[in-house]
Design an enzyme around this catalytic site. Structure first.
Site, PDB file in Angstrom:
ATOM      1  N   SER A 107       0.941  -1.216   0.114  1.00 16.74           N
ATOM      2  CA  SER A 107      -0.138   0.064   0.013  1.00 16.74           C
ATOM      3  C   SER A 107       0.949   1.169   0.011  1.00 16.74           C
ATOM      4  CB  SER A 107      -0.867   0.013   1.236  1.00 16.74           C
ATOM      5  OG  SER A 107      -1.522   0.982   1.315  1.00 16.74           O
ATOM      6  N   GLY A 108       0.717   2.146  -1.012  1.00 16.69           N
ATOM      7  CA  GLY A 108       1.507   3.386  -1.033  1.00 16.69           C
ATOM      8  C   GLY A 108       2.725   3.340  -2.125  1.00 16.69           C
ATOM      9  N   THR A 112      -1.916   1.903  -7.893  1.00 16.37           N
ATOM     10  CA  THR A 112      -3.421   2.490  -8.537  1.00 16.37           C
ATOM     11  C   THR A 112      -2.762   3.415  -9.549  1.00 16.37           C
ATOM     12  OG1 THR A 112      -4.485   1.992  -6.532  1.00 16.37           O
ATOM     13  CG2 THR A 112      -5.361   3.824  -8.300  1.00 16.37           C
ATOM     14  N   ASN A 157      -0.889   5.405   3.155  1.00 21.27           N
ATOM     15  CA  ASN A 157      -1.221   5.949   1.900  1.00 21.27           C
ATOM     16  C   ASN A 157      -2.439   6.685   1.914  1.00 21.27           C
ATOM     17  OD1 ASN A 157      -1.706   6.559  -0.797  1.00 21.27           O
ATOM     18  ND2 ASN A 157      -1.926   4.571  -1.549  1.00 21.27           N
ATOM     19  N   SER A 160      -5.313   4.719  -0.469  1.00 22.66           N
ATOM     20  CA  SER A 160      -4.967   3.331  -0.468  1.00 22.66           C
ATOM     21  C   SER A 160      -6.028   2.403  -1.005  1.00 22.66           C
ATOM     22  CB  SER A 160      -4.604   2.575   0.655  1.00 22.66           C
ATOM     23  OG  SER A 160      -4.235   1.464   0.736  1.00 22.66           O
ATOM     24  N   SER A 161      -5.662   1.656  -2.209  1.00 24.19           N
ATOM     25  CA  SER A 161      -6.876   0.567  -2.634  1.00 24.19           C
ATOM     26  C   SER A 161      -6.954  -0.543  -1.661  1.00 24.19           C
ATOM     27  CB  SER A 161      -6.411   0.169  -3.889  1.00 24.19           C
ATOM     28  OG  SER A 161      -6.323   1.077  -4.885  1.00 24.19           O
ATOM     29  N   GLY A 390       0.454  -6.138  -2.196  1.00 20.23           N
ATOM     30  CA  GLY A 390       1.573  -7.036  -2.171  1.00 20.23           C
ATOM     31  C   GLY A 390       1.594  -7.897  -0.994  1.00 20.23           C
ATOM     32  N   GLU A 392       1.887  -8.670   2.677  1.00 23.40           N
ATOM     33  CA  GLU A 392       1.908  -7.774   3.985  1.00 23.40           C
ATOM     34  C   GLU A 392       2.264  -8.341   5.232  1.00 23.40           C
ATOM     35  OE1 GLU A 392      -1.726  -4.794   2.457  1.00 23.40           O
ATOM     36  OE2 GLU A 392      -2.114  -6.188   4.026  1.00 23.40           O
TER      37      GLU A 392
END
Length: 1021
Positions: A107-108, A112, A157, A160-161, A390, A392
């Site tokens: 994330s970040g 996206t 982020n 973040s998605s 990704g 985590e």
């Protein structure tokens, strides 16, 4: 790409494959750091793109940059997301095989944004029409909608998605986008009810409260203050400086309109969003008898209204549970903690299924609607975009982190297999021996999770289905019992003394390909199901589609969330296996979201979890560098006298001569069919250094050549200036002479024009001679082109008699030449056309349309029936045509073939001769003056051999009558009637065909037994 090899000490290498110490993680990260410091955020590992988030806008995404990468070979210029996009697009167009781009990272890390850049590249560079422009706009506008409902602010982020997304973009045969389809995976539904400190819920909640109109908020029972909603205050971060919720709300509303949402659907969707906020504010307390009850009646009222459900039923669903034992249903009250959990589970389920409905609705608007086009095989191709979490690892890892890491295990397995496969295919295509590569196969970890009956998910399903009240501890004990001996599974009970301290009593540890992760079992079983009996009876159209009533009535237990995710992941892997993959690996340089800051520890963590070193090791197992012969020779040909400046022979021979001159050892390189393979980066760098050393000499040669060229050009300019001066003087003198001569001619011409009517004399002889000369030259330049060309210039009075003789001689000459050139077939054609003209000109309306059409030898598309040919014997068929014969009684239409021989005509039906008409017995032929195709063949009724007159219809009536009249010598026996034609039906009986004009051709039986023919009058007289 090779253009920056000489600057590798400063900016590193553009392809990690060229790292000398490719097994060193430190060298890998140092190369990333160098490039990041120079604002070079993209680097290759072979065909894999590694992207580092710069946390600021870079001037590398303009339309000019898109055009720079459009249609360019993958390695020709510096690495870029556009290079991957264009390479994938061109592979789809040329190979006609579906492609996909897999984007992964924390994330970040910029996943996206990477998918947005890819979509923008296709939207800008692909051909587009008005319809395709609508699809393109919907594809682009789907991003803000999905971000509003699926993205949130996290510690890492601000956008973040919180879900995985796979999007297919469909292209037609021209390469234009014509449709799309989105699959969503593992929405982080727990965020609806809980957020960590410093994080927010999904964007849509804050956008609605900040940007919604006051009337709309009042209707939904909401206030413009996020602090008043329990589900929005847990992260203590209602506002973010980098996010403008009000403007984002306008963008989302506009995007919903572009995508094609109806106002009623938007209203139902906002009712669901508001109901989630009201669910969060629903509070519970204990009644007089100790039972749990709802203490916030206004929230319950709003919930029943917004969700379209019965209030008492909703109250019961939130405070009671339904149990089924031995076929009997029992209602049992929930404890306070259970009621809170049931409320949160309902909120997560409602939001999660509404999100799934939203994706399905977007897919409907992106779907390609042309059924005829869509059904044609191979008419379109697809590029897929996978934007997913990704690997985590957090301090506390729940069921969602387990699913995310399981997904990454599967993708890593696919990634390594496809990378090895593509490497092996390239080696085999080039005729290079493939050397097997050792690598860590994480199939053992995937089997640990998904194996039937013994895997983690199967054990979880069994624990959810067993009788009684399952617990997280019993589930952990079941895992220890079944998986206790597995090398990649550890619990507190199974661990040794050192490891036991790092694993809690309610945790288990999985040893993934990217490292060890501890997962907690708290809430593991509660995440697997939800009570949906109330939502299934909702009047809200979206909820009624999301929660089917069958879920309440069926006795079958629904699949657990883990099994659903495993099945959807298996389908995703199947989709990816059917496509040619490309990869984008995104890396976050720091946790503070600061531009220019590079945190080596954080980057090392991501390099490990993304499996980049493993990928590099696989890619470097063979040859580090490979290029096509033409590219290699073009770059390094100046290093060998035999190949400089141009190589004229085979490319392979030129490369062989070049590497031999450079002193390559046999173990350092291999020559394939179209490429050179270099094993060690050091060999390439040595070659590049030699090129750099050679460049001053090349520059000196070029400078010398340029100076020589410049001086020669200067000399030629001076010489030309002298020549031009002399030439201009001579030209001026010639011009003066021409002017004097012209003035003298003009004077003679004017004087001759004045005396033109006098006898020939010195004053007019020049003018008269000019007249004769002009007339004769006009004849020479523009003589009549054909015998039909009657044009002839008007002669002067003195040449009138000569002009008549010349005209007569010219026409005789052209006619003789025309007659010599004419072919026998064309002569026959013209004779027939002349006969047709004599018969039909100014008599039949359809004649003008027949003039340009050639008569043919036969109108029958297939060969004659052998039986018919045998019956005719020695009489050969001169012409055949399909006709329709009308019975003399009843006028029934029957298909026939009319065959003409040299002595008779015959009507044939299939293989039978129906009627023979001898030309000697043919009295006449009658046709109408209109555009119909009717003709009547009149024969003597007293002749017993004949069947009276024959009524026929044919599409080529002019041609048929002409040929029949010519063969039968009845040119003067063709009658053209204006209104009607009479024909003999039998002895003493007559039939009549009446002809009239109308809008279209029609044949009917009229009054008094007449045959009525209506035909359009194309050329009325």
């Amino acid at each position: 790409m090779e253009s920056t090899l000489t600057a590798r000490d400063r900016v590193g290498v553009q392809d990690f494959v060229l790292l000398e110490n490719y097994t060193s993680e430190a060298a890998f990260i140092e190369n990333l750091r160098r490039r990041f410091g120079e604002k070079l955020i993209y680097t290759y590992i072979g065909s894999v793109l590694v992207s580092v988030n710069p946390y600021k806008d870079l001037e590398i995404y303009s339309k000019a940059h898109m055009e720079r990468y459009r249609g360019v070979s993958f390695y020709e210029i510096s690495p870029h997301i556009y290079a991957v996009s264009d390479n994938t697009y061109r592979a789809m167009r040329t190979e006609r095989r579906d492609q996909c781009i897999l984007i992964s990272g924390e994330s970040g890390a910029g996943k996206t944004e990477a998918s947005k850049k890819i979509l923008q590249y296709y939207a800008t560079t692909c051909p587009v029409t008005d319809h395709m422009s609508t699809i393109r706009d919907r594809l682009l506008q789907s991003n803000p909608v999905l971000e509003a409902f699926g993205n949130a602010k996290t510690l890492r982020n601000d956008n973040s998605s919180r879900f995985g997304k796979y999007m297919d973009v469909q292209f037609d045969f021209r390469g234009a986008p014509i449709g799309g389809h989105i699959l969503n995976y593992l929405l982080e539904k727990s965020r609806v009810v809980h957020q960590n400190h410093g994080e927010r819920n999904f964007h849509i909640f804050y956008q609605l409260l900040e940007g919604g109109e006051q009337d709309q908020l009042s209707k939904l029972g909401l206030e413009r203050n996020a602090q008043k909603y329990h589900y929005l205050v847990k992260g203590c971060c209602p506002r973010v400086s980098s996010i403008n919720d009000k403007n984002d709300w306008k963008t989302v509303r506009k995007a919903l309109i572009v995508i094609g949402f109806h106002e009623e659907e938007v209203e139902d969707l906002l009712n669901i969003i508001a109901s989630v906020l009201h669910l969060g504010n629903t509070q519970f307390g204990e009644g007089e008898d100790g039972e749990t009850q709802i203490t916030t009646e206004p929230q319950l009222t709003y919930l029943s209204k917004l969700l379209g459900v019965d209030g008492p039923a909703l109250r019961e669903a939130l405070t009671h549970k339904k149990l089924t034992a031995k076929g009997e249903e029992m209602i049992s009250p929930l404890s306070f903690e259970q009621a809170v959990a049931a409320r949160d589970a309902l909120a997560k389920a409602v939001y999660g299924r509404a999100f799934t409905w939203l994706v399905a609705k977007i897919n409907q608007s992106l779907a390609f609607k042309d059924e005829v086009y869509n059904s044609s095989k191979g008419s379109s191709s697809v590029i897929g975009l996978l934007d997913i979490y990704g690997f985590e690892v957090f301090q506390h890892n729940s069921f969602e982190q387990f699913c995310i890491n399981y997904c990454n295990e599967k993708l890593q397995q696919l990634f390594i297999k496809l990378t090895l496969k593509s490497e092996q295919e390239e080696y085999e295509a080039e005729g290079i021996t493939w050397e097997p590569v050792k690598y860590f196969d994480n199939k053992i970890i995937c089997d640990l999770v998904e194996e039937k009956h013994k895997g983690f998910i199967s054990i979880l399903d069994e624990e959810c289905l067993r009788p009684g009240e399952p617990s997280d501890i019993s589930f952990l004990e079941k895992l220890e019992e079944t998986l206790g001996g597995h090398a990649h599974f550890v619990t507190h009970k199974l661990a040794n003394g050192k490891t036991r301290k790092a694993v809690g009593r309610e945790e288990f540890r999985l040893i993934h390909y990217a490292g060890e992760v501890n997962y907690t079992v708290n809430g593991e079983l509660a995440n697997q199901s939800v009570n949906s009996r109330t939502a299934g009876s909702s009047d809200n159209q979206i909820l009624s589609q999301c929660f089917h009533r069958e879920e309440v009535t069926t006795q079958k237990r629904p699949e657990t969330a883990a099994t659903q995710f495993k099945n959807s992941l298996a389908k995703l892997i199947e989709i990816l296996m059917s496509k040619e993959p490309s990869y984008v690996r995104c890396i976050k340089p720091n946790d503070a979201k600061q531009s220019g800051r590079f945190d080596e520890a954080l980057v090392r963590h991501q390099v490990k979890y993304l499996g980049l070193m493993e990928n590099l090791r696989v890619r470097r197992a063979g040859f580090a560098y490979r290029r096509r012969y033409e590219a290699f020779l073009q770059r390094y040909k100046s290093l060998c006298p035999g190949t400089w400046p141009n190589w004229q022979g085979r490319l392979a021979d030129g490369v062989a001569a070049l590497v031999q001159h450079l002193g390559y050892k046999p173990e350092e390189y291999k020559l394939g069919k179209t490429k050179i393979f270099i094993r060690f980066p050091k060999t390439l760098f040595t070659t590049e250094d030699a090129l750099e050393a050679r460049r001053p000499a090349l520059a000196l040669t070029l400078q010398t050549s340029w100076r020589g060229y410049r001086e020669r050009a200067k000399y030629h300019r001076i010489r030309n200036a002298v020549i031009q001066s002399a030439w201009r003087g001579m030209k001026s003198r010639r011009k003066a002479r021409r002017r004097r001569h012209a003035a003298e001619i003009i004077r003679k011409f004017i004087k001759g024009f004045i005396y033109r009517h006098y006898e020939r004399c010195p004053e007019n002889e020049y003018f008269l001679d000019h007249q004769r000369f002009s007339f004769l030259m006009t004849l020479v330049r523009n003589p009549p082109k054909s015998v039909l060309d009657k044009s002839w210039p008007v002669p002067p009075p003195s040449l009138t008699e000569a002009s008549e003789h010349l005209c007569r001689l010219c026409m005789q000459n052209m006619m003789r030449a025309y007659c010599r050139r004419i072919q026998p077939e064309w002569k026959k054609q013209m004779e027939q056309k002349v006969v047709a003209s004599q018969i039909f000109q100014d008599q039949k309306d359809s004649y003008p349309q027949s003039v340009p059409k050639l008569f043919v030898a036969s109108r029958l598309g297939r060969e004659l029936n052998l039986k018919v040919i045998q019956t005719l014997g020695n009489d050969k068929v001169k012409y055949g045509v399909a006709v329709t014969k009308y019975d003399r009684r009843g006028y029934k239409a029957r298909p026939r073939q009319l065959l003409l021989t040299s002595s008779f005509a015959v009507l044939v039906a299939e293989a039978k001769l129906k009627q023979r008409i001898d030309y000697s017995a043919l009295r006449s032929i009658s046709v109408s003056s209109l555009t119909d195709g009717f003709m009547v063949l009149h024969v003597p009724s007293e002749d017993n051999k004949q069947k009276s007159d024959v009524v026929l219809q044919c599409d080529h009536v002019i041609e048929v009558v002409t040929k029949l009249a010519t063969m039968a010598d009845k040119k003067n026996k063709v009658n053209i009637s204006q209104d009607s034609i009479k024909f003999a039906v039998a002895r003493g009986k007559e039939g009549v065909i009446d002809f009239t004009s109308g809008p279209e051709l029609k044949v009917t039986k009229g009054k008094k037994g007449h045959l009525l023919v209506t035909a359009p009058q194309l050329n009325p007289r």
